[in-house]
Write a protein that holds these residues in place. Structure first.
Motif, PDB file in Angstrom:
ATOM      1  N   ALA A 100     -22.388  23.519 -48.476  1.00  0.00           N
ATOM      2  CA  ALA A 100     -22.061  22.600 -47.381  1.00  0.00           C
ATOM      3  C   ALA A 100     -21.058  21.537 -47.836  1.00  0.00           C
ATOM      4  CB  ALA A 100     -23.329  21.945 -46.851  1.00  0.00           C
ATOM      5  N   VAL A 101     -21.231  21.047 -49.047  1.00  0.00           N
ATOM      6  CA  VAL A 101     -20.295  20.057 -49.593  1.00  0.00           C
ATOM      7  C   VAL A 101     -18.918  20.684 -49.771  1.00  0.00           C
ATOM      8  CG1 VAL A 101     -19.756  18.667 -51.635  1.00  0.00           C
ATOM      9  CG2 VAL A 101     -22.057  18.614 -50.665  1.00  0.00           C
ATOM     10  N   ALA A 102     -18.873  21.906 -50.295  1.00  0.00           N
ATOM     11  CA  ALA A 102     -17.589  22.595 -50.467  1.00  0.00           C
ATOM     12  C   ALA A 102     -16.906  22.826 -49.122  1.00  0.00           C
ATOM     13  CB  ALA A 102     -17.794  23.912 -51.197  1.00  0.00           C
ATOM     14  N   ALA A 103     -17.686  23.177 -48.103  1.00  0.00           N
ATOM     15  CA  ALA A 103     -17.110  23.382 -46.770  1.00  0.00           C
ATOM     16  C   ALA A 103     -16.553  22.071 -46.208  1.00  0.00           C
ATOM     17  CB  ALA A 103     -18.166  23.955 -45.819  1.00  0.00           C
ATOM     18  N   ALA A 104     -17.260  20.968 -46.451  1.00  0.00           N
ATOM     19  CA  ALA A 104     -16.779  19.662 -45.979  1.00  0.00           C
ATOM     20  C   ALA A 104     -15.488  19.276 -46.696  1.00  0.00           C
ATOM     21  CB  ALA A 104     -17.845  18.598 -46.197  1.00  0.00           C
ATOM     22  N   ILE A 105     -15.431  19.519 -47.991  1.00  0.00           N
ATOM     23  CA  ILE A 105     -14.214  19.215 -48.758  1.00  0.00           C
ATOM     24  C   ILE A 105     -13.051  20.063 -48.261  1.00  0.00           C
ATOM     25  CG2 ILE A 105     -13.151  19.403 -51.049  1.00  0.00           C
ATOM     26  CD1 ILE A 105     -15.901  18.618 -52.213  1.00  0.00           C
ATOM     27  N   ASN A 106     -13.318  21.349 -48.039  1.00  0.00           N
ATOM     28  CA  ASN A 106     -12.271  22.248 -47.553  1.00  0.00           C
ATOM     29  C   ASN A 106     -11.776  21.817 -46.176  1.00  0.00           C
ATOM     30  OD1 ASN A 106     -10.538  24.410 -47.487  1.00  0.00           O
ATOM     31  ND2 ASN A 106     -12.085  25.860 -46.805  1.00  0.00           N
ATOM     32  N   ALA A 107     -12.702  21.440 -45.289  1.00  0.00           N
ATOM     33  CA  ALA A 107     -12.312  20.994 -43.950  1.00  0.00           C
ATOM     34  C   ALA A 107     -11.470  19.724 -44.022  1.00  0.00           C
ATOM     35  CB  ALA A 107     -13.552  20.752 -43.098  1.00  0.00           C
ATOM     36  N   ARG A 108     -11.842  18.804 -44.902  1.00  0.00           N
ATOM     37  CA  ARG A 108     -11.084  17.550 -45.052  1.00  0.00           C
ATOM     38  C   ARG A 108      -9.683  17.833 -45.570  1.00  0.00           C
ATOM     39  NH1 ARG A 108     -10.055  13.834 -49.218  1.00  0.00           N
ATOM     40  NH2 ARG A 108      -9.777  11.713 -48.459  1.00  0.00           N
ATOM     41  N   GLU A 109      -9.578  18.650 -46.612  1.00  0.00           N
ATOM     42  CA  GLU A 109      -8.267  18.940 -47.187  1.00  0.00           C
ATOM     43  C   GLU A 109      -7.363  19.665 -46.199  1.00  0.00           C
ATOM     44  OE1 GLU A 109      -8.951  21.006 -50.839  1.00  0.00           O
ATOM     45  OE2 GLU A 109      -9.574  19.184 -51.882  1.00  0.00           O
ATOM     46  N   SER A 110      -7.929  20.606 -45.442  1.00  0.00           N
ATOM     47  CA  SER A 110      -7.098  21.317 -44.466  1.00  0.00           C
ATOM     48  C   SER A 110      -6.656  20.386 -43.331  1.00  0.00           C
ATOM     49  CB  SER A 110      -7.838  22.538 -43.912  1.00  0.00           C
ATOM     50  OG  SER A 110      -9.001  22.145 -43.229  1.00  0.00           O
ATOM     51  N   ALA A 111      -7.510  19.433 -42.951  1.00  0.00           N
ATOM     52  CA  ALA A 111      -7.113  18.473 -41.916  1.00  0.00           C
ATOM     53  C   ALA A 111      -5.998  17.559 -42.414  1.00  0.00           C
ATOM     54  CB  ALA A 111      -8.319  17.647 -41.480  1.00  0.00           C
ATOM     55  N   ILE A 112      -6.065  17.161 -43.671  1.00  0.00           N
ATOM     56  CA  ILE A 112      -5.014  16.306 -44.243  1.00  0.00           C
ATOM     57  C   ILE A 112      -3.709  17.086 -44.337  1.00  0.00           C
ATOM     58  CG2 ILE A 112      -4.275  15.116 -46.345  1.00  0.00           C
ATOM     59  CD1 ILE A 112      -7.191  14.237 -46.707  1.00  0.00           C
ATOM     60  N   ILE A 113      -3.795  18.351 -44.729  1.00  0.00           N
ATOM     61  CA  ILE A 113      -2.584  19.177 -44.801  1.00  0.00           C
ATOM     62  C   ILE A 113      -1.991  19.365 -43.412  1.00  0.00           C
ATOM     63  CG2 ILE A 113      -1.755  21.512 -45.301  1.00  0.00           C
ATOM     64  CD1 ILE A 113      -3.698  21.515 -47.698  1.00  0.00           C
ATOM     65  N   ALA A 114      -2.873  19.510 -42.398  1.00  0.00           N
ATOM     66  CA  ALA A 114      -2.392  19.679 -41.025  1.00  0.00           C
ATOM     67  C   ALA A 114      -1.656  18.438 -40.519  1.00  0.00           C
ATOM     68  CB  ALA A 114      -3.558  20.007 -40.095  1.00  0.00           C
ATOM     69  N   LEU A 115      -1.989  17.276 -41.052  1.00  0.00           N
ATOM     70  CA  LEU A 115      -1.270  16.053 -40.662  1.00  0.00           C
ATOM     71  C   LEU A 115       0.184  16.093 -41.106  1.00  0.00           C
ATOM     72  CD1 LEU A 115      -3.686  13.072 -41.410  1.00  0.00           C
ATOM     73  CD2 LEU A 115      -2.944  13.898 -39.196  1.00  0.00           C
ATOM     74  N   GLY A 116       0.445  16.757 -42.211  1.00  0.00           N
ATOM     75  CA  GLY A 116       1.801  16.825 -42.736  1.00  0.00           C
ATOM     76  C   GLY A 116       2.102  15.631 -43.631  1.00  0.00           C
ATOM     77  N   GLN A 117       3.348  15.529 -44.012  1.00  0.00           N
ATOM     78  CA  GLN A 117       3.783  14.445 -44.887  1.00  0.00           C
ATOM     79  C   GLN A 117       3.777  13.129 -44.117  1.00  0.00           C
ATOM     80  OE1 GLN A 117       4.553  14.526 -48.157  1.00  0.00           O
ATOM     81  NE2 GLN A 117       3.932  16.670 -48.190  1.00  0.00           N
ATOM     82  N   PRO A 118       3.494  12.026 -44.805  1.00  0.00           N
ATOM     83  CA  PRO A 118       3.573  10.738 -44.118  1.00  0.00           C
ATOM     84  C   PRO A 118       5.017  10.442 -43.720  1.00  0.00           C
ATOM     85  CG  PRO A 118       3.146  10.427 -46.456  1.00  0.00           C
ATOM     86  CD  PRO A 118       3.080  11.894 -46.190  1.00  0.00           C
ATOM     87  N   PRO A 119       5.188   9.670 -42.655  1.00  0.00           N
ATOM     88  CA  PRO A 119       6.561   9.359 -42.232  1.00  0.00           C
ATOM     89  C   PRO A 119       7.284   8.544 -43.299  1.00  0.00           C
ATOM     90  CG  PRO A 119       4.964   8.068 -40.976  1.00  0.00           C
ATOM     91  CD  PRO A 119       4.184   9.042 -41.811  1.00  0.00           C
ATOM     92  N   SER A 120       8.564   8.780 -43.410  1.00  0.00           N
ATOM     93  CA  SER A 120       9.341   8.037 -44.401  1.00  0.00           C
ATOM     94  C   SER A 120       9.944   6.802 -43.737  1.00  0.00           C
ATOM     95  CB  SER A 120      10.449   8.909 -44.986  1.00  0.00           C
ATOM     96  OG  SER A 120      11.293   9.357 -43.963  1.00  0.00           O
TER      97      SER A 120
END
Length: 147
Positions: A100-120
């Motif tokens: 469950a912890v691994a799934a939560a970490i994976n979900a968090r990382e994929s959500a951050i990747i989906a956000l993309g790069q921060p605006p410059s």
């Protein structure tokens, strides 16, 4: 007595020399920017701030969901451990918690990747002029080192 007078004279000379240098430095003003450049920079900066606020809000939501998932996994594991009697059952509870912890970490990382790069941030027109001379000097120094 003479030391006190000479120290006062030296102090006075140093203070006058520092005033004259600061007055010369104040006289150097950058050339005026073309009209519209500063206004465009302000608009770009406002858009950048709005984009950063949106990204920060999205990151807070992602992190909040992550912590809720971790807390839920810990709570479920605690309640399951109280019921577990055999070592195999306890190992199973620990394994399920780790999953469950691994799934939560994976979900968090994929959500951050989906956000993309921060605006410059937009390039400040005043800094472009100042940095261009400094960058040229640095590049010249590097070229001299390799020759």
């Amino acid at each position: 007595m003479r030391r006190g007078i000479s120290a006062a004279v030296i102090f006075t000379l140093c203070s006058f020399s520092s005033f004259s240098q600061s007055a010369v430095a104040d006289q150097r003003t950058p050339p005026p920017l073309p009209s519209g450049v500063l206004e465009q920079f302000q608009q770009d900066m406002d858009a950048f701030r709005a984009a950063m606020q949106l990204r920060d809000q999205q990151m807070r939501e992602i992190n909040q969901n992550f912590y809720l998932a971790i807390n839920q996994a810990n709570q479920d594991a605690r309640s399951a451990m109280q019921i577990a009697n055999k070592p195999e059952q306890k190992i199973s509870v620990i394994t399920i918690k780790k999953g469950a912890v691994a799934a939560a970490i994976n979900a968090r990382e994929s959500a951050i990747i989906a956000l993309g790069q921060p605006p410059s941030p937009p390039v400040d027109p005043m800094r472009v002029k100042k940095n261009s001379a400094k960058q040229k000097e640095k590049q010249d120094r590097k070229e001299k080192q390799f020759r």
